[in-house]
Design an enzyme around this catalytic site. Sequence first.
Site, PDB file in Angstrom:
ATOM      1  N   GLN A  78       0.833  -1.202   0.000  1.00  0.00           N
ATOM      2  CA  GLN A  78       0.000   0.000   0.000  1.00  0.00           C
ATOM      3  C   GLN A  78       0.868   1.253   0.000  1.00  0.00           C
ATOM      4  O   GLN A  78       1.221   1.780   1.049  1.00  0.00           O
ATOM      5  CB  GLN A  78      -0.940   0.001   1.203  1.00  0.00           C
ATOM      6  CG  GLN A  78      -1.875   1.173   1.163  1.00  0.00           C
ATOM      7  CD  GLN A  78      -3.186   0.906   1.841  1.00  0.00           C
ATOM      8  OE1 GLN A  78      -3.433  -0.160   2.359  1.00  0.00           O
ATOM      9  NE2 GLN A  78      -4.031   1.902   1.830  1.00  0.00           N
ATOM     10  N   PHE A  79       1.176   1.736  -1.200  1.00  0.00           N
ATOM     11  CA  PHE A  79       2.027   2.916  -1.323  1.00  0.00           C
ATOM     12  C   PHE A  79       1.371   4.159  -0.741  1.00  0.00           C
ATOM     13  O   PHE A  79       2.057   5.108  -0.365  1.00  0.00           O
ATOM     14  CB  PHE A  79       2.433   3.149  -2.787  1.00  0.00           C
ATOM     15  CG  PHE A  79       1.345   3.702  -3.653  1.00  0.00           C
ATOM     16  CD1 PHE A  79       1.227   5.075  -3.840  1.00  0.00           C
ATOM     17  CD2 PHE A  79       0.443   2.867  -4.291  1.00  0.00           C
ATOM     18  CE1 PHE A  79       0.224   5.597  -4.638  1.00  0.00           C
ATOM     19  CE2 PHE A  79      -0.555   3.376  -5.091  1.00  0.00           C
ATOM     20  CZ  PHE A  79      -0.672   4.748  -5.265  1.00  0.00           C
ATOM     21  N   THR A  80       0.049   4.177  -0.612  1.00  0.00           N
ATOM     22  CA  THR A  80      -0.632   5.372  -0.113  1.00  0.00           C
ATOM     23  C   THR A  80      -0.316   5.656   1.357  1.00  0.00           C
ATOM     24  O   THR A  80      -0.594   6.757   1.841  1.00  0.00           O
ATOM     25  CB  THR A  80      -2.157   5.278  -0.310  1.00  0.00           C
ATOM     26  OG1 THR A  80      -2.648   4.135   0.385  1.00  0.00           O
ATOM     27  CG2 THR A  80      -2.508   5.188  -1.790  1.00  0.00           C
TER      28      THR A  80
END
Length: 149
Positions: A78-80
């Site tokens: 999850q890069f966010t």
Amino acid sequence: MKVVLQRVKSAQVTIDNQIVGAIKQGYVLLVGIENTDTAEDIMYLVRKISQLRVFEDESGRMNLSIQDIEGTFLSISQFTLLANTKKGNRPSFTGAGDPVFAEKLYANFNDQLRLYSGLDVETGQFGADMAVSLVNDGPVTILFDTHQK
């Protein structure tokens, strides 16, 4: 490296309406990788997460680890988690790791988690649009950040 850990009764991840990973009791791990993350960061998190005692013992106290209860992991990239919201209303994701680098570290994190814990690690698919569903247990949600170890 940032990881959001959620203690769950069950969870699954789907891609295009196909279940690609599912667990019963254990942890959902949302994993964010930065370009500065290292193998040392991975091992720090693997040890902390594997030994974290947030499952209840016979007295109702959070005193058992995921290894003690023989739970499982569902790990989701999850890069966010690396969003920067300091300026304006649209988040910037420039702090997220380069996709090629991040995918390798994410795979290494999951491999090390399997080896260290001896438990199953289900995953989503790196970079895919995923639907994650879970039943929180508690809820217990803990944030790990290797910049704050």
